[in-house]
Enzyme design. Structure first.
Site, mmCIF file in Angstrom:
data_model
loop_
_atom_site.group_PDB
_atom_site.id
_atom_site.type_symbol
_atom_site.label_atom_id
_atom_site.label_comp_id
_atom_site.label_asym_id
_atom_site.label_seq_id
_atom_site.Cartn_x
_atom_site.Cartn_y
_atom_site.Cartn_z
ATOM 1 N N ARG A 245 0.869 -1.178 0.000
ATOM 2 C CA ARG A 245 0.000 0.000 0.000
ATOM 3 C C ARG A 245 0.906 1.228 0.000
ATOM 4 N NH1 ARG A 245 -3.609 -2.703 -1.416
ATOM 5 N NH2 ARG A 245 -5.658 -3.031 -0.479
ATOM 6 N N GLU A 274 -4.184 7.676 -4.536
ATOM 7 C CA GLU A 274 -4.543 6.943 -5.756
ATOM 8 C C GLU A 274 -5.893 7.418 -6.273
ATOM 9 O OE1 GLU A 274 -4.143 2.724 -5.189
ATOM 10 O OE2 GLU A 274 -2.018 2.895 -4.725
ATOM 11 N N HIS A 293 -1.567 0.406 -9.633
ATOM 12 C CA HIS A 293 -2.173 -0.523 -8.661
ATOM 13 C C HIS A 293 -2.965 -1.618 -9.397
ATOM 14 C CE1 HIS A 293 -3.840 -0.929 -4.305
ATOM 15 N NE2 HIS A 293 -3.674 -2.102 -4.869
HETATM 16 N N1 LIG Z 1 -0.583 -4.388 -5.246
HETATM 17 C C1 LIG Z 1 -1.682 -5.106 -5.167
HETATM 18 O O1 LIG Z 1 -2.418 -5.277 -6.127
HETATM 19 C C2 LIG Z 1 -2.021 -5.781 -3.868
HETATM 20 C C3 LIG Z 1 -2.843 -6.911 -3.932
HETATM 21 C C4 LIG Z 1 -3.128 -7.560 -2.740
HETATM 22 C C5 LIG Z 1 -2.663 -7.078 -1.536
HETATM 23 N N2 LIG Z 1 -1.901 -5.950 -1.514
HETATM 24 C C6 LIG Z 1 -1.423 -5.440 -0.208
HETATM 25 O O2 LIG Z 1 -0.455 -6.352 0.298
HETATM 26 C C7 LIG Z 1 -0.658 -6.462 1.714
HETATM 27 C C8 LIG Z 1 -0.093 -7.779 2.207
HETATM 28 O O3 LIG Z 1 -0.859 -8.849 1.646
HETATM 29 P P1 LIG Z 1 -0.742 -10.337 2.251
HETATM 30 O O4 LIG Z 1 -1.707 -11.177 1.512
HETATM 31 O O5 LIG Z 1 0.665 -10.752 2.316
HETATM 32 O O6 LIG Z 1 -1.299 -10.047 3.711
HETATM 33 P P2 LIG Z 1 -0.976 -10.825 5.065
HETATM 34 O O7 LIG Z 1 -1.975 -10.317 6.037
HETATM 35 O O8 LIG Z 1 -0.879 -12.287 4.794
HETATM 36 O O9 LIG Z 1 0.483 -10.325 5.464
HETATM 37 C C9 LIG Z 1 0.740 -9.085 6.007
HETATM 38 C C10 LIG Z 1 2.031 -9.232 6.790
HETATM 39 O O10 LIG Z 1 2.456 -7.937 7.264
HETATM 40 C C11 LIG Z 1 3.096 -8.194 8.491
HETATM 41 N N3 LIG Z 1 3.341 -7.016 9.313
HETATM 42 C C12 LIG Z 1 2.508 -6.415 10.201
HETATM 43 N N4 LIG Z 1 3.129 -5.379 10.803
HETATM 44 C C13 LIG Z 1 4.382 -5.348 10.283
HETATM 45 C C14 LIG Z 1 5.505 -4.528 10.517
HETATM 46 N N5 LIG Z 1 5.471 -3.524 11.397
HETATM 47 N N6 LIG Z 1 6.645 -4.763 9.827
HETATM 48 C C15 LIG Z 1 6.709 -5.779 8.921
HETATM 49 N N7 LIG Z 1 5.661 -6.602 8.670
HETATM 50 C C16 LIG Z 1 4.519 -6.387 9.329
HETATM 51 C C17 LIG Z 1 2.178 -9.191 9.169
HETATM 52 O O11 LIG Z 1 2.824 -9.837 10.258
HETATM 53 C C18 LIG Z 1 1.872 -10.122 8.029
HETATM 54 O O12 LIG Z 1 2.773 -11.214 7.981
HETATM 55 C C19 LIG Z 1 -2.177 -6.337 1.870
HETATM 56 O O13 LIG Z 1 -2.527 -5.905 3.181
HETATM 57 C C20 LIG Z 1 -2.535 -5.320 0.816
HETATM 58 O O14 LIG Z 1 -2.531 -4.034 1.382
HETATM 59 C C21 LIG Z 1 -1.570 -5.301 -2.647
#
Ligand SMILES: NC(=O)c1ccc[n+]([C@@H]2O[C@H](COP(=O)([O-])OP(=O)(O)OC[C@H]3O[C@@H](n4cnc5c(N)ncnc54)[C@H](O)[C@@H]3O)[C@@H](O)[C@H]2O)c1
Length: 342
Positions: A245, A274, A293
């Site tokens: 994000r 965005e 995105h």
């Molecule tokens: N670009 C895109 O099209 C797209 C698509 C899907 C998701 N995303 C984004 O990617 C993010 C992650 O997706 P995911 O499926 O891996 O989610 P997820 O919930 O499986 O993983 C998120 C991870 O972030 C970690 N985290 C929390 N606080 C943290 C910190 N301070 N430092 C480091 N890590 C920390 C959590 O422990 C977790 O392992 C989503 O929340 C979404 O915002 C982007």
């Protein structure tokens, strides 16, 4: 006769031709579900209103925000917000829990395609893909020796956030013989070791990685996690990639280090605002790859996301708990207890 279970779907899930972005197949499950009526919400809705929450049992949302105001009305009918994708920072989850509304997302559909775009960025940056595309088109073939790429073998890839996406990326990256680091305070060291990665504090990941991939969720803790001081730790030959994000990275600070060439470049699928405005100075930098995105968007991704999101709605209609509930605390809410089968 009992009232139909009513489902609203936000119209930003239609493409410019008015076709569902996920294809028609996943929507057939809504067409065919007995006792269910569904409709597209009007176009241009930026926020779900109390009127929608009073009219529908379920809303399948893409971009519109869902705030506390949506569920504050006296005639609340809404049982579930089913979010197209994994991020749910556009939904006031605490307000939904307080109101007895389930928030569901689609985490299983996302890791492979988003990890694939992170890897696409790594490969494109390492091989100077955009620069070489320009050389070829602009008749500057003879300049190619000035654009040497970097080989990946033995270089270091660090993920910030080793959830579904981060872990899948670590799995994929192993075939390139990269050294793998992961900064994630909530993931077990042994789980990362199984993936061939070493758990390390953020400062170490920023300082040692040739490619830093931001893949954590956005919350109060991670907003501007990658700030000026984190960026200052990066090596001059390193690249920053953000597929998570926009607000996880302080974009103004990133622009400063890029402009001063204190890092080698960046690739961004996400932005603090965005759509990012055309005046965003980052867009003028040649050593940055930008995508709106949507680099992860494929027929496969959208079909799988829609299948999961609609599946969650159908579970609620049957009185069952959906597989991916973001706010499981809501399951004991009296409103939910009234429809949830034991
Ligand atoms: N670009 C895109 O099209 C797209 C698509 C899907 C998701 N995303 C984004 O990617 C993010 C992650 O997706 P995911 O499926 O891996 O989610 P997820 O919930 O499986 O993983 C998120 C991870 O972030 C970690 N985290 C929390 N606080 C943290 C910190 N301070 N430092 C480091 N890590 C920390 C959590 O422990 C977790 O392992 C989503 O929340 C979404 O915002 C982007």
């Amino acid at each position: 006769m009992s009232q139909a279970f009513k489902v609203g779907v936000t119209s930003d899930l239609l493409d410019a031709r008015g076709e569902p972005v996920c294809g028609r197949e996943p929507l057939r499950a809504l067409d065919e579900a007995p006792g269910l009526a569904w409709e597209w919400l009007p176009t241009g809705i930026r926020e779900i209103a109390a009127g929608h929450a009073a009219a529908f049992d379920a809303i399948y949302i893409n971009s519109p925000r869902v705030t506390a105001a949506a569920v504050a009305g006296p005639d609340l009918r809404l049982k579930i917000i089913s979010r197209h994708g994994v991020g749910y920072d556009s939904v006031d989850v605490a307000a939904m829990s307080a109101a007895g509304v389930l928030v569901c997302n689609t985490p299983a559909a996302v890791p492979r395609p988003v990890a694939t775009i992170a890897l696409t960025f790594v490969l494109a940056l390492a091989h100077r893909l955009l620069a070489k595309d320009r050389l070829t088109r602009e008749g500057r073939w003879h300049e190619r020796t000035g654009h040497m790429g970097i080989g990946l073998t033995g270089r270091t890839l660090g993920v910030v956030g080793a959830g579904g996406i981060g872990k899948e990326l670590l799995r994929m990256a192993r075939v390139f013989d990269l050294k793998l680091l992961a900064a994630d305070p909530y993931v077990d060291e042994l789980e990362l070791a199984d993936l061939g990665a070493r758990k390390a504090p953020l400062e170490v990941v920023m300082a040692q990685s040739d490619f830093v991939v931001v893949a954590c969720l956005l919350n109060d803790e991670t907003r501007h996690l990658i700030d000026a001081s984190a960026l200052a730790r990066m090596k001059p030959e390193a690249y920053l990639i953000n597929v998570a994000r926009g607000p996880v990275v302080d974009e103004a600070a990133l622009y400063e280090v890029l402009k001063a060439r204190r890092i080698a470049g960046a690739a961004l699928d996400v932005f603090e605002e965005e759509p990012t405005p055309a005046t965003n100075p980052i867009l003028a930098l040649e050593h940055v790859i930008v995508t709106p995105h949507s680099l992860a968007w494929t027929d496969e991704l959208f079909r799988n996301i829609a299948g999961t999101a609609i599946g969650a709605i159908l579970s609620v209609q049957r009185g069952e708990r959906p597989r991916f509930v973001v706010n499981p605390d809501v399951l004991s809410h009296p409103r939910v207890q009234r429809w949830l089968k034991r």
